[in-house]
Motif scaffolding. Structure first.
Motif, short mmCIF file in Angstrom:
data_model
loop_
_atom_site.label_atom_id
_atom_site.label_comp_id
_atom_site.label_asym_id
_atom_site.label_seq_id
_atom_site.Cartn_x
_atom_site.Cartn_y
_atom_site.Cartn_z
N LEU A 213 -5.55 -0.01 2.96
CA LEU A 213 -4.86 -0.46 4.05
C LEU A 213 -3.45 0.28 4.30
CD1 LEU A 213 -5.91 -4.19 4.26
CD2 LEU A 213 -6.75 -2.30 5.97
N VAL A 214 -2.82 0.13 3.01
CA VAL A 214 -1.48 1.10 3.13
C VAL A 214 -1.68 2.42 3.42
CG1 VAL A 214 0.56 1.74 1.76
CG2 VAL A 214 -0.44 -0.72 1.80
N ALA A 215 -2.56 3.15 2.91
CA ALA A 215 -2.97 4.75 3.10
C ALA A 215 -3.21 4.85 4.76
CB ALA A 215 -3.94 5.08 2.16
N HIS A 255 4.47 -1.77 -1.32
CA HIS A 255 4.95 -0.71 -0.53
C HIS A 255 4.89 -1.16 1.13
CE1 HIS A 255 5.19 2.56 -3.60
NE2 HIS A 255 6.27 1.82 -3.80
N ALA A 256 3.94 -1.97 1.34
CA ALA A 256 3.67 -2.69 2.71
C ALA A 256 4.80 -2.89 3.52
CB ALA A 256 2.54 -3.41 2.61
N HIS A 296 7.86 -8.60 -1.25
CA HIS A 296 8.38 -7.66 -1.96
C HIS A 296 9.53 -6.91 -1.21
CE1 HIS A 296 4.56 -7.83 -4.24
NE2 HIS A 296 3.95 -7.65 -3.14
N PRO A 297 10.59 -6.50 -1.94
CA PRO A 297 11.78 -5.86 -1.44
C PRO A 297 11.47 -4.47 -1.07
CG PRO A 297 11.70 -5.97 -3.93
CD PRO A 297 10.68 -7.03 -3.60
N VAL A 298 12.31 -4.08 0.02
CA VAL A 298 12.10 -2.73 0.42
C VAL A 298 12.86 -1.91 -0.52
CG1 VAL A 298 11.39 -3.49 2.73
CG2 VAL A 298 13.98 -2.81 2.15
N SER A 299 12.78 -0.52 -0.59
CA SER A 299 13.39 0.21 -1.30
C SER A 299 14.84 0.37 -0.80
CB SER A 299 12.63 1.87 -1.27
OG SER A 299 12.99 2.40 -0.09
#
Length: 469
Positions: A213-215, A255-256, A296-299
């Motif tokens: 799904l992310v891809a 990464h989502a 999830h934290p973002v970069s």
């Protein structure tokens, strides 16, 4: 097996004797046909039927000289359409020429194009494609032979290798767009997106499902950027919206959230391009809220990029202090980033790109506050000279703002030189988005129209704009 030429038809064609059904069972003829060597075939046919070289040439639509050269072994007939015509007239079994036995040969075309796995002249064609199109007439029609929309291969299960392949293809599309503009691969990216979407129903593990799904979401994001590059803003928004929805369904992937934020920032970028600063600001605020509320934290790079786009929004709204605060926050955040821990969609964020982001914000401020032009010149010059060939699109987009602030700072010679560079760079790429910046440059240059060199530059810009329209 094709039907043998009947007696009356053979006589009408100039044959004294029809070609018997087992004529091509001869081992020597079969070996010759396997190598597309029609010399022994022509000789055997003429001996059996009593045709002269001229009569056979008329029958096959070839010259007598060519028939003679083929029989002497001096010429070869490897064109697939010519072979199909010979098979029709001489009743050569299709399978002996590498055509699928289940397909008939009619007229001078094959009912179904010969498989490229089965055609015997494939290496010859590949060699011709490598060395030059004049070596093989088939190359002239390669475009018509490209596969169209096809059904994807049914997969019993997909795994990590499939996701790796999608990610690699997407990265290729991204690199092509940054180097050449999104128009070049736009259709290919859309086709690829339609294909990989069909993998969503394939069985796989939960981990592979979220990666898939992310891809897919990232591929849709790139396809949306391609549409944006050619000013198909409606398509860009639809693709980005689809990307958002797909990334949302992969929320368990670390990464989502970062991908979701980048899609929203892409939308904000587009809104700024369309001179909708308030809308862009809303999208950036939504991106910030998304980053704060996901598990999830973002970069760190994504956080810095969010602040940079916020600075652009504030600059477009004519707010110097909020602009500087946002740009300062972006620099501080970028400085703390770990390049090794960043996802693929942040690869464009380099020191050069950071300078370009700062310079563009200062340029936006300078449109209403010319005192910011000198600061913008410093940053934009650093960016324009720092981008390599792999980021030619970004360099091209940097040049019109640089020329504009050079005009505002009174450096006419530099502005004119940069302006010509901007026109040449933008017209040499596969995108239309840069023309909007040329229009702004033309407006900024207008007060200096009395200078001949500026008048000539403006005429050059207008010619480019007219041609693009």
């Amino acid at each position: 097996m094709n039907d043998p030429l009947c007696g009356p038809c053979a006589r009408a064609s100039g044959f004294r004797k029809p070609i018997p059904e087992d004529f091509y069972e001869d081992a020597d003829l079969r070996a010759a046909l396997e190598n597309y060597d029609f010399g022994p075939v022509f000789a055997a046919v003429r001996q059996h039927t009593g045709l002269t070289q001229l009569q056979l040439a008329d029958l096959l639509g070839l010259s007598q000289g060519r028939i003679s050269a083929v029989e002497r072994g001096e010429r070869r007939l490897i064109n697939v359409r010519t072979a199909a015509r010979l098979a029709t007239v001489l009743r050569i079994p299709a399978s002996l020429l590498g055509f699928p036995a289940s397909h008939t040969v009619t007229g001078d075309v094959i009912d179904k194009e010969v498989s490229w796995l089965e055609r015997r002249d494939f290496l010859s064609l590949v060699t011709a494609a490598t060395l030059g199109s004049s070596l093989n007439p088939e190359l002239a029609r390669l475009g018509s032979l490209l596969p169209g929309q096809v059904e994807p291969v049914t997969r019993s299960r997909i795994g990590a290798a499939d996701i790796d392949a999608i990610e690699a293809v997407t990265e290729g599309f991204r690199r092509s767009a940054t180097a050449h503009g999104g128009g070049l691969c736009r259709a290919a990216a859309l086709t690829q997106l339609h294909q990989v979407r069909r993998l969503e129903d394939a069985p796989c593990s939960p981990e592979i499902r979220t990666r898939l799904l992310v891809a897919i979401a990232n591929l849709a994001r790139i396809a949306g950027w391609h549409a944006y590059d050619v000013d198909d803003h409606d398509a860009a928004r639809r693709l980005w919206t689809y990307a958002l929805d797909t990334a949302r369904r992969a929320d368990d992937h670390p990464h989502a959230p970062g991908l979701t934020v980048h899609v929203l920032l892409n939308m904000a970028h587009q809104a700024l391009h369309l001179e909708r600063a308030s809308e862009a600001l809303h999208l950036v605020q939504l991106a910030s809220a998304t980053a704060a509320n996901r598990k999830h934290p973002v970069s760190t790079v994504t956080q810095g990029y969010t602040s940079a786009i916020l600075g652009c929004c504030r600059a477009a709204l004519g707010e110097p202090e909020p602009t500087h605060r946002a740009l300062g926050q972006a620099l501080e955040t970028y400085a703390a980033a770990d390049p090794a821990a960043t996802p693929p969609w942040t690869k464009f964020v380099t020191d050069v790109a950071i300078a370009g982001q700062q310079g563009y914000s200062l340029y936006l401020l300078s449109l209403s506050r010319p005192e910011f032009a000198p600061q913008a010149i410093e940053k934009l010059t650093s960016a324009a000279t720092g981008y390599g060939a792999e980021y030619e699109r970004t360099r091209a987009l940097t040049l019109p703002p640089l020329a504009s602030v050079q005009f505002q700072a009174g450096d006419i010679d530099a502005a004119v030189a940069t302006g010509y560079d901007a026109v040449n760079a933008i017209t040499g790429l596969s995108f239309t988005r840069g023309y909007a910046r040329l229009r702004v440059l033309d407006t900024v240059a207008a007060p200096h129209h009395g200078k001949p060199e500026v008048a000539e530059l403006r005429e050059h810009i207008r010619t480019a704009l007219t041609t693009a329209a």
